[in-house]
Design a protein around this motif. Structure first.
Motif, PDB file in Angstrom:
ATOM      1  N   LYS B 210      -6.267  -6.223  -7.276  1.00  0.00           N
ATOM      2  CA  LYS B 210      -5.814  -5.296  -6.459  1.00  0.00           C
ATOM      3  C   LYS B 210      -4.240  -4.730  -6.704  1.00  0.00           C
ATOM      4  O   LYS B 210      -4.322  -5.227  -7.452  1.00  0.00           O
ATOM      5  CB  LYS B 210      -4.747  -5.912  -5.258  1.00  0.00           C
ATOM      6  N   MET B 211      -4.049  -3.319  -6.623  1.00  0.00           N
ATOM      7  CA  MET B 211      -3.276  -2.367  -7.908  1.00  0.00           C
ATOM      8  C   MET B 211      -2.273  -1.816  -6.855  1.00  0.00           C
ATOM      9  O   MET B 211      -0.849  -1.843  -7.172  1.00  0.00           O
ATOM     10  CB  MET B 211      -4.503  -0.991  -7.657  1.00  0.00           C
ATOM     11  N   ILE B 212      -2.167  -2.444  -5.242  1.00  0.00           N
ATOM     12  CA  ILE B 212      -0.790  -1.591  -4.566  1.00  0.00           C
ATOM     13  C   ILE B 212      -0.064  -2.391  -4.071  1.00  0.00           C
ATOM     14  O   ILE B 212      -0.769  -3.165  -3.875  1.00  0.00           O
ATOM     15  CB  ILE B 212      -1.356  -0.650  -3.741  1.00  0.00           C
ATOM     16  N   HIS B 213       1.696  -2.602  -4.677  1.00  0.00           N
ATOM     17  CA  HIS B 213       1.821  -4.240  -4.391  1.00  0.00           C
ATOM     18  C   HIS B 213       3.220  -3.819  -3.510  1.00  0.00           C
ATOM     19  O   HIS B 213       3.446  -2.543  -4.257  1.00  0.00           O
ATOM     20  CB  HIS B 213       2.074  -4.632  -5.570  1.00  0.00           C
ATOM     21  N   THR B 214       3.314  -4.613  -2.450  1.00  0.00           N
ATOM     22  CA  THR B 214       4.673  -4.524  -1.877  1.00  0.00           C
ATOM     23  C   THR B 214       5.525  -5.210  -2.567  1.00  0.00           C
ATOM     24  O   THR B 214       5.429  -5.893  -3.205  1.00  0.00           O
ATOM     25  CB  THR B 214       4.160  -4.881  -0.494  1.00  0.00           C
ATOM     26  N   ILE B 215       7.285  -4.441  -2.775  1.00  0.00           N
ATOM     27  CA  ILE B 215       7.657  -5.185  -3.133  1.00  0.00           C
ATOM     28  C   ILE B 215       8.839  -4.944  -2.249  1.00  0.00           C
ATOM     29  O   ILE B 215       9.813  -4.007  -2.184  1.00  0.00           O
ATOM     30  CB  ILE B 215       8.403  -4.426  -5.002  1.00  0.00           C
ATOM     31  N   ARG B 216       9.186  -6.727  -1.726  1.00  0.00           N
ATOM     32  CA  ARG B 216       9.791  -6.497  -0.641  1.00  0.00           C
ATOM     33  C   ARG B 216      11.462  -6.262  -0.782  1.00  0.00           C
ATOM     34  O   ARG B 216      12.258  -5.771  -1.432  1.00  0.00           O
ATOM     35  CB  ARG B 216       9.599  -7.724  -0.221  1.00  0.00           C
ATOM     36  N   GLY B 217      11.452  -4.794   0.150  1.00  0.00           N
ATOM     37  CA  GLY B 217      12.992  -5.195   0.306  1.00  0.00           C
ATOM     38  C   GLY B 217      13.181  -3.681  -0.139  1.00  0.00           C
ATOM     39  O   GLY B 217      14.377  -2.912  -0.457  1.00  0.00           O
ATOM     40  N   ARG B 218      12.257  -3.118  -1.626  1.00  0.00           N
ATOM     41  CA  ARG B 218      12.200  -2.491  -2.238  1.00  0.00           C
ATOM     42  C   ARG B 218      11.308  -1.233  -2.454  1.00  0.00           C
ATOM     43  O   ARG B 218      11.807   0.061  -1.887  1.00  0.00           O
ATOM     44  CB  ARG B 218      12.557  -2.794  -3.566  1.00  0.00           C
ATOM     45  N   GLY B 219      10.217  -1.266  -1.966  1.00  0.00           N
ATOM     46  CA  GLY B 219       8.844  -0.422  -1.394  1.00  0.00           C
ATOM     47  C   GLY B 219       7.512  -0.590  -2.268  1.00  0.00           C
ATOM     48  O   GLY B 219       7.516  -1.994  -2.250  1.00  0.00           O
ATOM     49  N   TYR B 220       7.613  -0.130  -2.770  1.00  0.00           N
ATOM     50  CA  TYR B 220       5.474   0.163  -3.620  1.00  0.00           C
ATOM     51  C   TYR B 220       5.633   0.101  -5.029  1.00  0.00           C
ATOM     52  O   TYR B 220       6.414   0.990  -5.902  1.00  0.00           O
ATOM     53  CB  TYR B 220       4.668   0.774  -2.773  1.00  0.00           C
ATOM     54  N   VAL B 221       5.220  -0.478  -5.856  1.00  0.00           N
ATOM     55  CA  VAL B 221       4.891  -0.154  -6.490  1.00  0.00           C
ATOM     56  C   VAL B 221       3.105  -0.327  -6.668  1.00  0.00           C
ATOM     57  O   VAL B 221       2.338  -0.866  -6.487  1.00  0.00           O
ATOM     58  CB  VAL B 221       5.042  -1.194  -8.285  1.00  0.00           C
ATOM     59  N   LEU B 222       2.380   0.680  -7.815  1.00  0.00           N
ATOM     60  CA  LEU B 222       0.916   0.732  -8.301  1.00  0.00           C
ATOM     61  C   LEU B 222       0.711  -0.018  -9.724  1.00  0.00           C
ATOM     62  O   LEU B 222       1.581   0.723 -11.123  1.00  0.00           O
ATOM     63  CB  LEU B 222       0.207   2.120  -8.699  1.00  0.00           C
ATOM     64  N   ARG B 223       0.186  -1.081 -10.325  1.00  0.00           N
ATOM     65  CA  ARG B 223       0.550  -1.026 -11.674  1.00  0.00           C
ATOM     66  C   ARG B 223      -1.021  -2.334 -11.909  1.00  0.00           C
ATOM     67  O   ARG B 223      -1.906  -2.538 -10.702  1.00  0.00           O
ATOM     68  CB  ARG B 223       1.343  -2.640 -11.621  1.00  0.00           C
ATOM     69  N   ASN B 224      -1.506  -2.154 -12.846  1.00  0.00           N
ATOM     70  CA  ASN B 224      -3.123  -2.729 -12.993  1.00  0.00           C
ATOM     71  C   ASN B 224      -2.471  -3.844 -13.504  1.00  0.00           C
ATOM     72  O   ASN B 224      -2.124  -4.144 -14.503  1.00  0.00           O
ATOM     73  CB  ASN B 224      -3.911  -1.996 -13.664  1.00  0.00           C
ATOM     74  N   LEU B 225      -3.040  -5.413 -13.175  1.00  0.00           N
ATOM     75  CA  LEU B 225      -2.592  -6.718 -12.999  1.00  0.00           C
ATOM     76  C   LEU B 225      -3.335  -7.385 -14.153  1.00  0.00           C
ATOM     77  O   LEU B 225      -3.593  -7.937 -15.182  1.00  0.00           O
ATOM     78  CB  LEU B 225      -2.346  -7.331 -12.482  1.00  0.00           C
TER      79      LEU B 225
END
Lengths: 76, 227
Positions: B210-225
């Motif tokens: 998964k690339m699109i991650h929710t950062i609770r209380g802050r927003g979103y980040v797209l990253r390649n894990l």
């Protein structure tokens, strides 16, 4: 006397240039709207709106051209 | 990408806005120099580009351009004008504009110049964004993941482009609303979350990584894990 004539001549050229410049707005609108409309398939309403708008701009250009003609006749 | 158009001629501003929106840009229009100045400075450097006509009411475009540069607004400015002498072009560029386009212009040229300015501004000449196996072509708008083409709507494309440009960094809902939506956006709705979900389904739905991650209380980040 000569000064006055030169001044009047300058003013007329300025007016003439302003009118020529004014022609660019309707041309820009028509060029932009038509090319945007042709960019992809549109609804018939969209084509109709573009044609209607172009007609308005053509009328605007006609009246500017008439003003230019009046100015030129006046100078004769 | 959010663009401010300062133009008093309604129809001209109208087709520029429509055309840019179709390309996935968020667009605000200011009908005179005063409002243009206000919008460009109120949240300084919030816009990615300003399209500025020279002959506009209240504050002339050339004066406005100088004023913005004096106020340290570094947003790229593309000047739009009917004046086409060399002197006019030099004066426009010297007042702080990045580029100069004369009327009547071809819409495709306007789009190409906007892309060129935004490319320059991002520091590198890119026409393609890539994060892991996810690729986005800025010219054709084609999005591909692991060789599979993904069809996106205009808004989804804009949102993904913004996330990919900021890959690895958290983007807040405010940042997203400011760069992907225009000024009429109602920030009290959950539209952003809804669109993130649409994107998730399309981008991450068929993939384990998964690339699109929710950062609770802050927003979103797209990253390649996956390395």
């Amino acid at each position: 006397m000569i000064k006055k004539t030169v001044k009047r001549h300058d003013k007329q050229i300025q007016r003439f240039n302003r009118l020529l410049h004014e022609l660019k707005t309707p041309l820009t609108i028509m060029k932009g709207e038509i090319s945007l409309t042709l960019k992809k398939k549109r609804s018939s309403r969209a084509y109709k709106n573009t044609l209607k708008s172009s007609l308005e701009e053509i009328n605007r250009m006609s009246s500017i051209i008439e003003d230019i003609a009046t100015l030129l006749n006046f100078r004769k | 990408m959010r663009i401010l158009v300062v133009e008093d001629e309604k129809k001209l501003a109208g087709f520029i806005k429509r055309g840019l929106k179709e390309e996935g840009y968020a667009v605000d229009v200011a009908p005179d120099g005063e409002e243009g100045y206000y919008l460009a400075t109120v949240n300084s450097n919030e816009y990615d580009l300003i399209i500025l006509d020279i002959v506009i009411p209240k504050i002339n475009g050339m004066v406005l351009c100088k004023k913005l540069r004096e106020d340290k607004i570094i947003t790229p400015i593309l000047m739009l004008t009917g004046k086409d002498t060399v002197e006019d072009k030099v004066a426009g560029l010297d007042s702080g504009a990045n580029d100069y386009l004369t009327k009547p212009f071809a819409f495709e040229e306007l789009l190409a110049r906007i892309r060129a300015i935004l490319r320059k501004n991002s520091g590198k000449a890119v026409t393609r964004l890539a994060v892991g196996d996810l690729e986005l072509d800025l010219l054709t708008h084609k999005v591909v993941r692991a060789g599979q083409e993904i069809v996106l709507t205009t808004k989804e494309y804009s949102l993904l482009k913004y996330l990919m440009r900021n890959a690895g960094n958290v983007v807040t809902r405010t940042m997203i609303s400011e760069h992907v939506w225009d000024i009429n956006f109602d920030s009290y709705t959950n539209v952003i979350d809804v669109f993130i979900n649409y994107l998730r389904k399309k981008i991450d739905g068929n993939f384990k990584n998964k690339m699109i991650h929710t950062i609770r209380g802050r927003g979103y980040v797209l990253r390649n894990l996956k390395k």
